[in-house]
Motif scaffolding. Structure first.
Motif, PDB file in Angstrom:
ATOM      1  N   ASN A 277     176.155 104.095 -15.038  1.00 22.53           N
ATOM      2  CA  ASN A 277     175.472 103.223 -14.085  1.00 22.53           C
ATOM      3  C   ASN A 277     174.465 103.991 -13.237  1.00 22.53           C
ATOM      4  O   ASN A 277     173.434 103.455 -12.832  1.00 22.53           O
ATOM      5  CB  ASN A 277     176.481 102.502 -13.183  1.00 22.53           C
ATOM      6  CG  ASN A 277     177.331 103.464 -12.369  1.00 22.53           C
ATOM      7  OD1 ASN A 277     177.817 104.458 -12.894  1.00 22.53           O
ATOM      8  ND2 ASN A 277     177.511 103.186 -11.090  1.00 22.53           N
ATOM      9  N   ILE A 278     174.719 105.294 -12.993  1.00 18.16           N
ATOM     10  CA  ILE A 278     173.780 106.128 -12.239  1.00 18.16           C
ATOM     11  C   ILE A 278     172.489 106.316 -13.038  1.00 18.16           C
ATOM     12  O   ILE A 278     171.382 106.219 -12.503  1.00 18.16           O
ATOM     13  CB  ILE A 278     174.416 107.494 -11.909  1.00 18.16           C
ATOM     14  CG1 ILE A 278     175.650 107.302 -11.020  1.00 18.16           C
ATOM     15  CG2 ILE A 278     173.403 108.420 -11.243  1.00 18.16           C
ATOM     16  CD1 ILE A 278     176.430 108.573 -10.767  1.00 18.16           C
ATOM     17  N   ILE A 279     172.664 106.567 -14.351  1.00 17.69           N
ATOM     18  CA  ILE A 279     171.500 106.744 -15.225  1.00 17.69           C
ATOM     19  C   ILE A 279     170.709 105.445 -15.320  1.00 17.69           C
ATOM     20  O   ILE A 279     169.470 105.459 -15.334  1.00 17.69           O
ATOM     21  CB  ILE A 279     171.950 107.211 -16.631  1.00 17.69           C
ATOM     22  CG1 ILE A 279     172.672 108.562 -16.519  1.00 17.69           C
ATOM     23  CG2 ILE A 279     170.763 107.333 -17.577  1.00 17.69           C
ATOM     24  CD1 ILE A 279     173.274 109.043 -17.821  1.00 17.69           C
ATOM     25  N   TYR A 280     171.424 104.305 -15.381  1.00 15.41           N
ATOM     26  CA  TYR A 280     170.745 103.009 -15.465  1.00 15.41           C
ATOM     27  C   TYR A 280     169.866 102.776 -14.229  1.00 15.41           C
ATOM     28  O   TYR A 280     168.727 102.297 -14.334  1.00 15.41           O
ATOM     29  CB  TYR A 280     171.757 101.869 -15.593  1.00 15.41           C
ATOM     30  CG  TYR A 280     172.623 101.931 -16.830  1.00 15.41           C
ATOM     31  CD1 TYR A 280     172.215 102.644 -17.954  1.00 15.41           C
ATOM     32  CD2 TYR A 280     173.850 101.275 -16.884  1.00 15.41           C
ATOM     33  CE1 TYR A 280     173.004 102.697 -19.089  1.00 15.41           C
ATOM     34  CE2 TYR A 280     174.650 101.324 -18.022  1.00 15.41           C
ATOM     35  CZ  TYR A 280     174.222 102.043 -19.117  1.00 15.41           C
ATOM     36  OH  TYR A 280     175.007 102.095 -20.246  1.00 15.41           O
ATOM     37  N   LYS A 281     170.383 103.134 -13.039  1.00 17.47           N
ATOM     38  CA  LYS A 281     169.613 102.955 -11.805  1.00 17.47           C
ATOM     39  C   LYS A 281     168.352 103.806 -11.833  1.00 17.47           C
ATOM     40  O   LYS A 281     167.265 103.354 -11.443  1.00 17.47           O
ATOM     41  CB  LYS A 281     170.486 103.321 -10.597  1.00 17.47           C
ATOM     42  CG  LYS A 281     171.609 102.337 -10.312  1.00 17.47           C
ATOM     43  CD  LYS A 281     172.460 102.817  -9.147  1.00 17.47           C
ATOM     44  CE  LYS A 281     173.638 101.873  -8.907  1.00 17.47           C
ATOM     45  NZ  LYS A 281     174.520 102.375  -7.809  1.00 17.47           N
ATOM     46  N   ILE A 282     168.490 105.049 -12.305  1.00 15.00           N
ATOM     47  CA  ILE A 282     167.327 105.950 -12.386  1.00 15.00           C
ATOM     48  C   ILE A 282     166.322 105.413 -13.399  1.00 15.00           C
ATOM     49  O   ILE A 282     165.103 105.489 -13.182  1.00 15.00           O
ATOM     50  CB  ILE A 282     167.774 107.380 -12.767  1.00 15.00           C
ATOM     51  CG1 ILE A 282     168.655 107.959 -11.671  1.00 15.00           C
ATOM     52  CG2 ILE A 282     166.564 108.278 -13.012  1.00 15.00           C
ATOM     53  CD1 ILE A 282     169.290 109.292 -12.025  1.00 15.00           C
ATOM     54  N   ALA A 283     166.838 104.865 -14.511  1.00 15.01           N
ATOM     55  CA  ALA A 283     165.953 104.321 -15.552  1.00 15.01           C
ATOM     56  C   ALA A 283     165.088 103.199 -14.978  1.00 15.01           C
ATOM     57  O   ALA A 283     163.868 103.165 -15.205  1.00 15.01           O
ATOM     58  CB  ALA A 283     166.781 103.812 -16.721  1.00 15.01           C
ATOM     59  N   PHE A 284     165.690 102.288 -14.219  1.00 12.88           N
ATOM     60  CA  PHE A 284     164.913 101.193 -13.628  1.00 12.88           C
ATOM     61  C   PHE A 284     163.964 101.712 -12.544  1.00 12.88           C
ATOM     62  O   PHE A 284     162.870 101.175 -12.362  1.00 12.88           O
ATOM     63  CB  PHE A 284     165.851 100.132 -13.051  1.00 12.88           C
ATOM     64  CG  PHE A 284     166.478  99.254 -14.095  1.00 12.88           C
ATOM     65  CD1 PHE A 284     165.690  98.368 -14.822  1.00 12.88           C
ATOM     66  CD2 PHE A 284     167.836  99.317 -14.375  1.00 12.88           C
ATOM     67  CE1 PHE A 284     166.247  97.553 -15.805  1.00 12.88           C
ATOM     68  CE2 PHE A 284     168.407  98.513 -15.363  1.00 12.88           C
ATOM     69  CZ  PHE A 284     167.603  97.635 -16.079  1.00 12.88           C
ATOM     70  N   GLN A 285     164.383 102.771 -11.843  1.00 13.39           N
ATOM     71  CA  GLN A 285     163.501 103.374 -10.845  1.00 13.39           C
ATOM     72  C   GLN A 285     162.255 103.959 -11.509  1.00 13.39           C
ATOM     73  O   GLN A 285     161.131 103.759 -11.030  1.00 13.39           O
ATOM     74  CB  GLN A 285     164.260 104.484 -10.100  1.00 13.39           C
ATOM     75  CG  GLN A 285     163.466 105.112  -8.958  1.00 13.39           C
ATOM     76  CD  GLN A 285     164.256 106.207  -8.249  1.00 13.39           C
ATOM     77  OE1 GLN A 285     165.475 106.332  -8.422  1.00 13.39           O
ATOM     78  NE2 GLN A 285     163.565 107.010  -7.465  1.00 13.39           N
ATOM     79  N   ILE A 286     162.445 104.667 -12.617  1.00 13.08           N
ATOM     80  CA  ILE A 286     161.317 105.222 -13.380  1.00 13.08           C
ATOM     81  C   ILE A 286     160.438 104.096 -13.907  1.00 13.08           C
ATOM     82  O   ILE A 286     159.204 104.178 -13.864  1.00 13.08           O
ATOM     83  CB  ILE A 286     161.836 106.100 -14.541  1.00 13.08           C
ATOM     84  CG1 ILE A 286     162.514 107.363 -13.990  1.00 13.08           C
ATOM     85  CG2 ILE A 286     160.705 106.483 -15.497  1.00 13.08           C
ATOM     86  CD1 ILE A 286     163.222 108.194 -15.055  1.00 13.08           C
ATOM     87  N   PHE A 287     161.081 103.037 -14.411  1.00 15.62           N
ATOM     88  CA  PHE A 287     160.353 101.892 -14.966  1.00 15.62           C
ATOM     89  C   PHE A 287     159.412 101.279 -13.931  1.00 15.62           C
ATOM     90  O   PHE A 287     158.268 100.927 -14.235  1.00 15.62           O
ATOM     91  CB  PHE A 287     161.363 100.850 -15.459  1.00 15.62           C
ATOM     92  CG  PHE A 287     160.748  99.569 -15.944  1.00 15.62           C
ATOM     93  CD1 PHE A 287     159.999  99.531 -17.109  1.00 15.62           C
ATOM     94  CD2 PHE A 287     160.922  98.389 -15.227  1.00 15.62           C
ATOM     95  CE1 PHE A 287     159.434  98.344 -17.561  1.00 15.62           C
ATOM     96  CE2 PHE A 287     160.363  97.194 -15.670  1.00 15.62           C
ATOM     97  CZ  PHE A 287     159.613  97.185 -16.839  1.00 15.62           C
ATOM     98  N   LEU A 288     159.867 101.201 -12.672  1.00 16.32           N
ATOM     99  CA  LEU A 288     159.070 100.588 -11.611  1.00 16.32           C
ATOM    100  C   LEU A 288     158.023 101.542 -11.038  1.00 16.32           C
ATOM    101  O   LEU A 288     156.932 101.128 -10.645  1.00 16.32           O
ATOM    102  CB  LEU A 288     159.989 100.088 -10.491  1.00 16.32           C
ATOM    103  CG  LEU A 288     160.955  98.956 -10.865  1.00 16.32           C
ATOM    104  CD1 LEU A 288     161.935  98.683  -9.735  1.00 16.32           C
ATOM    105  CD2 LEU A 288     160.180  97.688 -11.222  1.00 16.32           C
ATOM    106  N   GLU A 289     158.337 102.827 -11.007  1.00 16.52           N
ATOM    107  CA  GLU A 289     157.454 103.803 -10.363  1.00 16.52           C
ATOM    108  C   GLU A 289     156.283 104.238 -11.237  1.00 16.52           C
ATOM    109  O   GLU A 289     155.245 104.649 -10.721  1.00 16.52           O
ATOM    110  CB  GLU A 289     158.253 105.049  -9.945  1.00 16.52           C
ATOM    111  CG  GLU A 289     159.168 104.816  -8.760  1.00 16.52           C
ATOM    112  CD  GLU A 289     159.940 106.071  -8.380  1.00 16.52           C
ATOM    113  OE1 GLU A 289     159.793 107.095  -9.091  1.00 16.52           O
ATOM    114  OE2 GLU A 289     160.671 106.028  -7.377  1.00 16.52           O
ATOM    115  N   LYS A 290     156.431 104.169 -12.547  1.00 16.69           N
ATOM    116  CA  LYS A 290     155.400 104.708 -13.430  1.00 16.69           C
ATOM    117  C   LYS A 290     154.209 103.769 -13.618  1.00 16.69           C
ATOM    118  O   LYS A 290     153.246 104.118 -14.300  1.00 16.69           O
ATOM    119  CB  LYS A 290     156.013 105.053 -14.796  1.00 16.69           C
ATOM    120  CG  LYS A 290     156.943 106.266 -14.762  1.00 16.69           C
ATOM    121  CD  LYS A 290     156.192 107.512 -14.307  1.00 16.69           C
ATOM    122  CE  LYS A 290     157.107 108.714 -14.203  1.00 16.69           C
ATOM    123  NZ  LYS A 290     156.376 109.917 -13.775  1.00 16.69           N
TER     124      LYS A 290
END
Length: 421
Positions: A277-290
């Motif tokens: 779940n930690i990796i999933y949160k980071i994945a969505f953060q990257i998705f939004l920031e890029k």
């Protein structure tokens, strides 16, 4: 002609053995996998160009997905990695088409391939059971067959991790049950199913075991005809008893299952999801920031970029999140459309047993990818996944051919087709 068809099937066997055993490596790079992944489909397609051009039309959506991959490569931070992964997807499409060509020429080739996979799964299960019993002694022998060692008493056999083996066994068990139902001599296949079930338990993969249980319940309920209410009630009561026994047991190889109840009770989602779940949160953060939500950050880029966030390399551990982050909204929507379309085409599989095999194996393999991403990294999953995907398309092609050659009024399919699983 029959000899040629069998030769094509033997090529499939050889390609699979190359994927599983990494037959030839050079400087740590598995050369044989890459060669078979390109050479095998090329040989099949070159010999059957007429069918290939038919397939291009029905798989045009996948070629569109490849085109989007090329577009996001231009915008990707790590362009070479993105390009290599894009070519990998193209090779997968060609692999799928080669399987369709082989089975379109002779549908019985499916049974030959499934029998091979079933027997191979039995062999892998025996290795996994022995490995579990004699760990860590047998682990040293198994290092000859795989590239890395998995530390811990969990069955991995020739795979690099127990979750990958569990995903393999979920598909293999459904296939073996199908062969069991179609076979006259059932003893060997019953033993094979039992071995695979034991090996699945010994992988201690919670997701793999849970998915097989859910599919089994789903199948049981759908196939209950008489005394439906009583049978469903009996199944539910039986499962409640089993869950209760598991929850209070201290059996060593079930401790990962019993821990689920403890984690849910304590709301410890990090341990429940093995920190995915930690990796999933980071994945969505990257998705939004890029700022590239429509095309994505580029294939294979997530494992590089996540290092800037946590200083370590991790995959997304979810095929669907991976598609969204790396291929963007357009790529994810194309894959969703292709997945739904593939499942809807099952109505053209006029053999009911084969239709059920496709439906349950397809659902099972898709469910395993909720917490894994084997389609982008593991040749095993690529191999078995596209073989299953090809089934409805083979029958759909045959339907189109019949409709072309005969008058629509003479087609009897209307009495055979339905939307049941």
């Amino acid at each position: 002609m029959e000899g040629i068809l069998k030769m094509d099937v033997y090529l499939i066997y050889l390609a699979f053995m190359s994927f599983m055993f990494n037959l030839y490596s050079w400087n740590g790079i598995v050369i044989s996998n890459k060669i078979f992944f390109i050479l095998f489909p090329s040989l099949i397609i070159f010999k059957n160009l007429r069918i290939f051009f038919k397939c291009i039309k029905i798989f045009s959506i996948l070629f569109l997905f490849f085109f989007i991959n090329i577009l996001n490569t231009v915008c990707a931070e790590y362009k070479i990695i993105s390009f290599v992964f894009s070519i990998n997807y193209l090779c997968q499409i060609l692999f799928l088409i080669s399987i369709v060509i082989i089975s379109y020429k002779n549908v019985l080739n499916y049974l030959r391939i499934f029998k091979f996979l079933s027997l191979f799964a039995g062999f892998v299960s025996i290795l996994g059971i022995l490995q579990f019993i004699f760990y860590p002694k047998l682990e040293k022998i198994l290092l000859i067959l795989k590239t890395t060692s998995y530390m811990g008493q969990r069955a991995t056999a020739i795979f690099n991790n127990p979750n990958l083996m569990a995903s393999f066994l979920v598909g293999a068990i459904i296939i073996t049950v199908y062969i069991l139902l179609c076979s006259k001599n059932k003893k060997l296949h019953i033993i094979n199913v039992c071995l695979q079930l034991i090996a699945l338990l010994l992988t201690k993969s919670r997701a793999g075991i849970l998915i097989l249980v859910v599919i089994s319940i789903f199948y049981t309920i759908l196939n209950i005809k008489r005394y439906k209410f009583l049978k469903i009630t009996a199944v539910i009561v039986f499962l409640i008893i089993i869950i209760y026994i598991i929850s209070i047991s201290n059996i060593y190889f079930l401790e990962r299952l019993t821990s689920i109840f403890e984690f849910i009770k304590n709301k410890d989602f990090d341990r429940l999801t093995s920190k995915r779940n930690i990796i999933y949160k980071i994945a969505f953060q990257i998705f939004l920031e890029k700022n590239n939500m429509f095309l994505g950050i580029g294939n294979g880029n997530f494992e590089k970029i996540i290092g800037n966030y946590i200083g370590m390399v991790f995959g997304t551990h979810s095929l669907y999140i991976n598609l969204l982050v790396e291929n963007g909204i357009f790529g994810a929507l194309i894959c969703i459309y292709f997945g739904i379309r593939t499942f809807m085409l099952r109505k053209y599989i006029y053999c009911m047993k084969l239709r059920k095999l496709f439906s349950y194996t397809y659902i099972g393999l898709l469910l395993t990818q909720v917490t894994e991403m084997h389609l982008t990294h593991n040749f095993y999953f690529i191999y078995i996944f596209w073989i299953i995907i090809s089934i409805p398309y083979v029958f759909y092609l045959k339907f189109l051919e019949r409709r072309k050659n005969e008058s629509i009024k003479n087609i009897i399919f209307s009495n055979v087709l339905d939307n049941r699983i």
